[in-house]
Motif scaffolding. Structure first.
Motif, mmCIF file in Angstrom:
data_model
loop_
_atom_site.group_PDB
_atom_site.id
_atom_site.type_symbol
_atom_site.label_atom_id
_atom_site.label_comp_id
_atom_site.label_asym_id
_atom_site.label_seq_id
_atom_site.Cartn_x
_atom_site.Cartn_y
_atom_site.Cartn_z
ATOM 1 N N ALA A 28 0.885 -1.166 0.000
ATOM 2 C CA ALA A 28 0.000 0.000 0.000
ATOM 3 C C ALA A 28 0.917 1.208 0.000
ATOM 4 O O ALA A 28 1.417 1.634 1.043
ATOM 5 N N GLY A 29 1.195 1.745 -1.176
ATOM 6 C CA GLY A 29 2.195 2.778 -1.293
ATOM 7 C C GLY A 29 3.568 2.174 -1.035
ATOM 8 O O GLY A 29 3.969 1.210 -1.682
ATOM 9 N N LYS A 30 4.283 2.707 -0.053
ATOM 10 C CA LYS A 30 5.600 2.177 0.302
ATOM 11 C C LYS A 30 5.526 1.178 1.455
ATOM 12 O O LYS A 30 6.552 0.642 1.871
ATOM 13 N N ARG A 31 4.324 0.947 1.973
ATOM 14 C CA ARG A 31 4.173 0.058 3.124
ATOM 15 C C ARG A 31 3.895 -1.373 2.674
ATOM 16 O O ARG A 31 3.173 -1.592 1.695
ATOM 17 N N LEU A 32 4.464 -2.327 3.400
ATOM 18 C CA LEU A 32 4.164 -3.745 3.180
ATOM 19 C C LEU A 32 3.037 -4.125 4.126
ATOM 20 O O LEU A 32 3.183 -4.023 5.343
ATOM 21 N N THR A 33 1.911 -4.564 3.583
ATOM 22 C CA THR A 33 0.724 -4.819 4.411
ATOM 23 C C THR A 33 0.416 -6.301 4.584
ATOM 24 O O THR A 33 -0.493 -6.657 5.331
ATOM 25 N N GLY A 34 1.132 -7.160 3.908
ATOM 26 C CA GLY A 34 0.869 -8.594 4.055
ATOM 27 C C GLY A 34 1.590 -9.382 2.992
ATOM 28 O O GLY A 34 2.353 -8.833 2.185
ATOM 29 N N LEU A 35 1.361 -10.683 2.982
ATOM 30 C CA LEU A 35 1.969 -11.569 1.995
ATOM 31 C C LEU A 35 0.984 -11.861 0.865
ATOM 32 O O LEU A 35 -0.216 -12.026 1.104
ATOM 33 N N THR A 36 1.498 -11.936 -0.340
ATOM 34 C CA THR A 36 0.691 -12.375 -1.474
ATOM 35 C C THR A 36 0.520 -13.895 -1.391
ATOM 36 O O THR A 36 1.225 -14.557 -0.621
ATOM 37 N N PRO A 37 -0.381 -14.500 -2.168
ATOM 38 C CA PRO A 37 -0.482 -15.972 -2.186
ATOM 39 C C PRO A 37 0.846 -16.662 -2.489
ATOM 40 O O PRO A 37 1.200 -17.633 -1.813
ATOM 41 N N PRO A 38 1.634 -16.182 -3.482
ATOM 42 C CA PRO A 38 2.961 -16.799 -3.660
ATOM 43 C C PRO A 38 3.858 -16.617 -2.428
ATOM 44 O O PRO A 38 4.624 -17.514 -2.075
#
Length: 286
Positions: A28-38
């Motif tokens: 979300a912008g420059k923030r990491l908000t979680g993991l993708t399925p991969p």
């Protein structure tokens, strides 16, 4: 923790994603908000790599200095208070240069400390067997006791105390998920009884304190009652009322154990020799 700067970490993440050809993190912008399925799929592989890196370090330490290092034990209060003291004392005499860390928590917290690497060995009665990433080994079986003040009506019962007689009194016992509480609840439920549990606690010492105050009848692990120490209370054997409990020792699958860790385990449970433990860990890790 990484001893580097945030931009350096971000660059490494981007380079890894480019090399693999996938997005690992949701942004979300420059923030990491979680993991993708991969990313979720990669996580177990990364955790195994980190575990093996830690195993390399431990293996080197074991061969370099087999009697010096640290050992972390996670246990419930009942195990730490009543089952482990002599083992800890004997271990300290044999390995004075090993720093021993004893953590207490609920059975679930014990499991989480093992999975996170915070603890090397876990000891608890409930919950440990439900984690696929842990190897659990049987330690010892134990039963419950009823504790009451002197002169209590249950002491005058003819024959063994029944669940019906017990249910007529307010009950003080362990919290849900602690020290065989599930077996206590199951016994009353099977008998069609709804006990009046007026107070719950994480450990037997608290239960006994409130029994002494006359607040109710206590149900605790038999190992937690000492006639000399608890001279203001009386114990009634309850093994005929509640299912026998099994205390388990747990290890994280694939983790390297220092030689003195095997010595600690064997001191606690003589049947769990290093060969037995290694065989169990290897067979579970396949």
């Amino acid at each position: 923790m990484l001893h580097t700067s945030q931009p350096g970490v971000s660059r490494q993440i981007r380079e890894l994603e480019e090399e693999l050809g996938i997005d690992i993190f949701v942004r979300a912008g420059k923030r990491l908000t979680g993991l993708t399925p991969p990313g979720d799929s990669l996580l177990p592989i990364v955790e195994r790599m980190l575990l093996e890196a830690d195993n390399l370090r431990r293996a080197g330490e074991d061969f370099r200095d087999s009697e010096k290092g640290g050992l972390s034990i996670a246990a419930t209060h009942s195990q730490a208070r009543y089952a482990l003291p002599q083992v800890v004392r004997d271990f300290r005499r044999l390995y004075p240069q090993v720093s021993l860390h004893l953590h207490q928590g609920s059975p679930r917290q014990v499991a989480e400390m093992l999975l996170s690497g915070e603890a090397d060995i876990g000891v608890a009665t409930e919950a440990l067997g439900s984690y696929d990433s842990l190897v659990t080994l049987p330690c010892y079986r134990w039963s419950h006791s009823i504790v009451v003040p002197p002169g209590h009506p249950l002491l005058d019962e003819e024959g063994p105390v029944t669940l019906q007689a017990l249910a007529r009194h307010p009950i003080i016992t362990y919290e849900q998920g602690y020290t065989g509480r599930s077996h206590i609840d199951r016994a009353f439920e099977s008998a069609g009884l709804a006990p009046n549990v007026v107070l719950t606690a994480m450990d037997a010492d608290v239960v006994k304190t409130y029994v002494e105050l006359g607040m109710g009848v206590g149900i605790i692990a038999s190992i937690a009652f000492d006639a000399e120490r608890d001279r203001h209370l009386r114990a009634i054997d309850a093994r005929h009322l509640f299912e026998v409990n099994l205390t388990r020792l747990a290890l994280r699958k694939g983790a390297w154990l220092r030689g003195y860790a095997y010595a600690f385990i064997e001191s606690f449970v003589p049947t769990l020799t290093p060969d037995v433990v290694r065989e169990a860990v290897q067979s579970e890790s396949v």
